[in-house]
Design a protein around this motif. Structure first.
Motif, PDB file in Angstrom:
ATOM      1  N   UNK A 102       4.336  83.958 -16.765  1.00 38.36           N
ATOM      2  CA  UNK A 102       5.633  84.123 -17.593  1.00 38.36           C
ATOM      3  C   UNK A 102       6.865  84.321 -16.307  1.00 38.36           C
ATOM      4  N   UNK A 103       6.605  85.236 -15.475  1.00 40.51           N
ATOM      5  CA  UNK A 103       7.639  85.532 -14.657  1.00 40.51           C
ATOM      6  C   UNK A 103       7.898  84.427 -13.519  1.00 40.51           C
ATOM      7  N   UNK A 104       6.858  83.719 -13.264  1.00 47.64           N
ATOM      8  CA  UNK A 104       6.863  82.395 -12.603  1.00 47.64           C
ATOM      9  C   UNK A 104       7.915  81.437 -13.112  1.00 47.64           C
ATOM     10  N   UNK A 105       7.569  81.459 -14.743  1.00 46.82           N
ATOM     11  CA  UNK A 105       8.477  80.548 -15.454  1.00 46.82           C
ATOM     12  C   UNK A 105      10.021  80.774 -15.220  1.00 46.82           C
ATOM     13  N   UNK A 106      10.228  82.006 -15.233  1.00 44.22           N
ATOM     14  CA  UNK A 106      11.942  82.652 -15.001  1.00 44.22           C
ATOM     15  C   UNK A 106      12.137  82.230 -13.470  1.00 44.22           C
ATOM     16  N   UNK A 107      11.177  82.289 -12.606  1.00 44.68           N
ATOM     17  CA  UNK A 107      11.831  82.114 -11.118  1.00 44.68           C
ATOM     18  C   UNK A 107      11.808  80.602 -10.961  1.00 44.68           C
ATOM     19  N   UNK A 108      11.439  79.849 -11.845  1.00 46.11           N
ATOM     20  CA  UNK A 108      11.434  78.381 -11.470  1.00 46.11           C
ATOM     21  C   UNK A 108      12.732  77.924 -12.259  1.00 46.11           C
ATOM     22  N   UNK A 109      13.116  78.494 -13.461  1.00 46.37           N
ATOM     23  CA  UNK A 109      14.398  78.148 -13.908  1.00 46.37           C
ATOM     24  C   UNK A 109      15.508  78.761 -13.069  1.00 46.37           C
ATOM     25  N   UNK A 110      15.406  79.879 -12.812  1.00 45.52           N
ATOM     26  CA  UNK A 110      16.652  80.422 -11.879  1.00 45.52           C
ATOM     27  C   UNK A 110      16.784  79.784 -10.825  1.00 45.52           C
ATOM     28  N   UNK A 111      15.696  79.225  -9.909  1.00 49.74           N
ATOM     29  CA  UNK A 111      15.823  78.614  -8.410  1.00 49.74           C
ATOM     30  C   UNK A 111      16.251  77.194  -8.890  1.00 49.74           C
ATOM     31  N   UNK A 112      15.972  76.642  -9.812  1.00 49.07           N
ATOM     32  CA  UNK A 112      16.353  75.242 -10.156  1.00 49.07           C
ATOM     33  C   UNK A 112      18.195  75.382 -10.141  1.00 49.07           C
ATOM     34  N   UNK A 113      18.604  76.284 -10.930  1.00 46.48           N
ATOM     35  CA  UNK A 113      19.970  76.403 -11.095  1.00 46.48           C
ATOM     36  C   UNK A 113      20.592  76.615  -9.977  1.00 46.48           C
ATOM     37  N   UNK A 114      20.241  77.485  -9.192  1.00 45.26           N
ATOM     38  CA  UNK A 114      20.875  77.707  -7.925  1.00 45.26           C
ATOM     39  C   UNK A 114      20.742  76.655  -6.990  1.00 45.26           C
ATOM     40  N   UNK A 115      19.662  75.973  -7.069  1.00 47.82           N
ATOM     41  CA  UNK A 115      19.644  74.718  -5.987  1.00 47.82           C
ATOM     42  C   UNK A 115      20.601  73.642  -6.411  1.00 47.82           C
ATOM     43  N   UNK A 116      20.896  73.534  -7.707  1.00 50.37           N
ATOM     44  CA  UNK A 116      21.952  72.463  -8.188  1.00 50.37           C
ATOM     45  C   UNK A 116      23.297  72.980  -7.293  1.00 50.37           C
ATOM     46  N   UNK A 150      28.001  74.260 -14.235  1.00 52.69           N
ATOM     47  CA  UNK A 150      27.269  75.404 -14.497  1.00 52.69           C
ATOM     48  C   UNK A 150      27.280  75.848 -16.020  1.00 52.69           C
ATOM     49  N   UNK A 151      28.403  75.272 -16.802  1.00 55.27           N
ATOM     50  CA  UNK A 151      28.279  75.389 -18.216  1.00 55.27           C
ATOM     51  C   UNK A 151      27.093  74.877 -18.960  1.00 55.27           C
ATOM     52  N   UNK A 152      26.576  73.773 -18.032  1.00 58.89           N
ATOM     53  CA  UNK A 152      25.274  73.183 -18.763  1.00 58.89           C
ATOM     54  C   UNK A 152      24.297  74.076 -18.641  1.00 58.89           C
ATOM     55  N   UNK A 153      24.195  75.218 -17.961  1.00 57.02           N
ATOM     56  CA  UNK A 153      23.156  76.037 -17.685  1.00 57.02           C
ATOM     57  C   UNK A 153      22.798  76.802 -19.079  1.00 57.02           C
ATOM     58  N   UNK A 154      23.871  76.751 -19.827  1.00 54.26           N
ATOM     59  CA  UNK A 154      23.854  77.717 -21.218  1.00 54.26           C
ATOM     60  C   UNK A 154      22.354  77.117 -22.002  1.00 54.26           C
ATOM     61  N   UNK A 155      22.159  75.855 -22.147  1.00 53.74           N
ATOM     62  CA  UNK A 155      20.572  75.539 -22.819  1.00 53.74           C
ATOM     63  C   UNK A 155      19.554  76.216 -22.329  1.00 53.74           C
ATOM     64  N   UNK A 156      19.529  76.203 -20.704  1.00 50.94           N
ATOM     65  CA  UNK A 156      18.373  76.891 -20.161  1.00 50.94           C
ATOM     66  C   UNK A 156      18.374  78.463 -20.246  1.00 50.94           C
ATOM     67  N   UNK A 157      19.503  79.155 -20.484  1.00 51.40           N
ATOM     68  CA  UNK A 157      19.691  80.487 -20.761  1.00 51.40           C
ATOM     69  C   UNK A 157      18.979  80.871 -22.180  1.00 51.40           C
ATOM     70  N   UNK A 158      19.327  79.754 -23.225  1.00 50.17           N
ATOM     71  CA  UNK A 158      18.855  79.847 -24.336  1.00 50.17           C
ATOM     72  C   UNK A 158      17.297  79.625 -24.404  1.00 50.17           C
ATOM     73  N   UNK A 159      16.706  78.948 -23.738  1.00 55.23           N
ATOM     74  CA  UNK A 159      15.311  78.493 -23.460  1.00 55.23           C
ATOM     75  C   UNK A 159      14.807  79.718 -23.104  1.00 55.23           C
ATOM     76  N   UNK A 160      15.304  80.177 -21.987  1.00 55.07           N
ATOM     77  CA  UNK A 160      14.635  81.706 -21.318  1.00 55.07           C
ATOM     78  C   UNK A 160      14.632  82.702 -22.344  1.00 55.07           C
ATOM     79  N   UNK A 161      15.673  82.687 -23.212  1.00 57.88           N
ATOM     80  CA  UNK A 161      15.695  84.249 -24.358  1.00 57.88           C
ATOM     81  C   UNK A 161      14.611  83.670 -25.367  1.00 57.88           C
ATOM     82  N   UNK A 162      14.367  82.279 -25.811  1.00 58.49           N
ATOM     83  CA  UNK A 162      13.534  81.983 -26.611  1.00 58.49           C
ATOM     84  C   UNK A 162      12.041  82.141 -25.996  1.00 58.49           C
TER      85      UNK A 162
END
Length: 318
Positions: free
Chosen positions: A235-249, A267-279
């Protein structure tokens, strides 16, 4: 899964545009190659899992055509061979197109091929970067073999927890870095950052699938990274993948010294990723892993949205 393969082609194309070496034919061929490679990997994954008994009634993912009995093993094998041949042919055409693109006068090469002018073809061949081309051919063969061996065979690396790493490597770094090189026979190492981001997003989609099927996979000896980590650490590995990807862009425009705010508007396009992380968090707080299934399409769609926004923003002439 369109968001994955097209993102693998968009990133090097966007970097090529920024550096003035973009070519539409190369982009089209790279996109086609990425699509065929992902299709081959998915087919091989389906065949290998079905053969090993992992695709069964307890699996929480979509029911595959082999499970439904719509495709028998023999037909699947033929399809896998055909896909491998198609990948190889498109790869060769892509290399040839890249070589022509780099010649001072591509028309000379086309005329020489049409007329059978061996002397001119020999002179053009000597001017080409033959070692690099041979390396690309060898690397292409490795990529095809990796697609087959993901879950097929006795030593399938997908059953040893290496599926995430392979997705990150081949559809992230390899597609991005090698794809960019084919535009201009030169390298902008900043392309590593968004290429790695695409690879991490793919790894996140693989991890999402593996968490969903963690119990069934563990029961049948498929030691995915999620199985090895366990549900909570995956679960936390999943969060790390999403966060790292957003930073690398973000690292690409920074490396290029881009300072205009429009170059970072993606960076505004990160919103769907944030929603995915919440879901994802909400589902993981419950015990019903089958509820992860509807999260896959929004995650893949989010990857495509981010990549398109990234490409548009860094290409703006600000």
């Amino acid at each position: 899964m369109a968001g994955i393969w097209i993102s693998s082609a968009i990133v090097p194309a966007a970097a090529a545009w920024v550096n003035g070496v973009f070519d539409l034919a190369i982009f089209a061929l790279e996109a086609l190659l990425c699509w065929l490679m992902l299709t081959l990997a998915c087919f091989a994954d389906e065949y290998g899992d079905f053969e090993k008994g992992v695709d069964n009634e307890r699996r929480l993912g979509p029911i595959t055509p082999t499970q439904r009995g719509e495709i028998d093993k023999r037909s699947m094998k033929r399809a896998l061979v055909a896909l491998g041949i198609e990948v190889a042919l498109v790869g060769l055409i892509l290399l040839a197109c890249s070589c022509l693109h780099m010649l001072p006068n591509p028309r000379n090469a086309i005329d020489a091929i049409a007329s059978g002018d061996v002397h001119t073809l020999y002179r053009l061949a000597r001017a080409a970067d033959v070692p690099a081309l041979m390396g690309f051919l060898a690397f292409g063969a490795v990529c095809i073999a990796a697609a087959y061996l993901y879950t097929m065979g006795e030593h399938a690396y997908g059953y040893a927890g290496l599926g995430d790493a392979a997705g990150f490597l081949f559809f992230g770094l390899v597609a991005g870095v090698c794809g960019y090189w084919l535009y201009g026979y030169t390298m902008d190492w900043a392309v590593v950052f968004p290429s790695a981001a695409v690879g991490l997003m793919l790894a996140a989609s693989i991890n999402l699938n593996n968490i969903r099927d963690i119990e069934n996979d563990a029961e049948h000896g498929k030691a995915t990274l999620a199985v090895r980590l366990g549900r909570e650490r995956a679960r936390f590995y999943h969060y790390a993948l999403l966060t790292s990807a957003c930073l690398l862009y973000l690292a690409f425009p920074i490396a290029h010294g881009m300072t205009h705010v429009l170059h970072y508007l993606f960076v505004l396009a990160y919103l769907p990723v944030v929603k995915h992380a919440i879901d994802f968090c909400r589902v993981m707080n419950r015990s019903n892993l089958a509820a992860l299934k509807p999260l896959m399409k929004p995650l893949v769609r989010a990857e495509l949205i981010i990549t398109l926004a990234f490409a548009i923003c860094i290409a703006l002439p600000c």
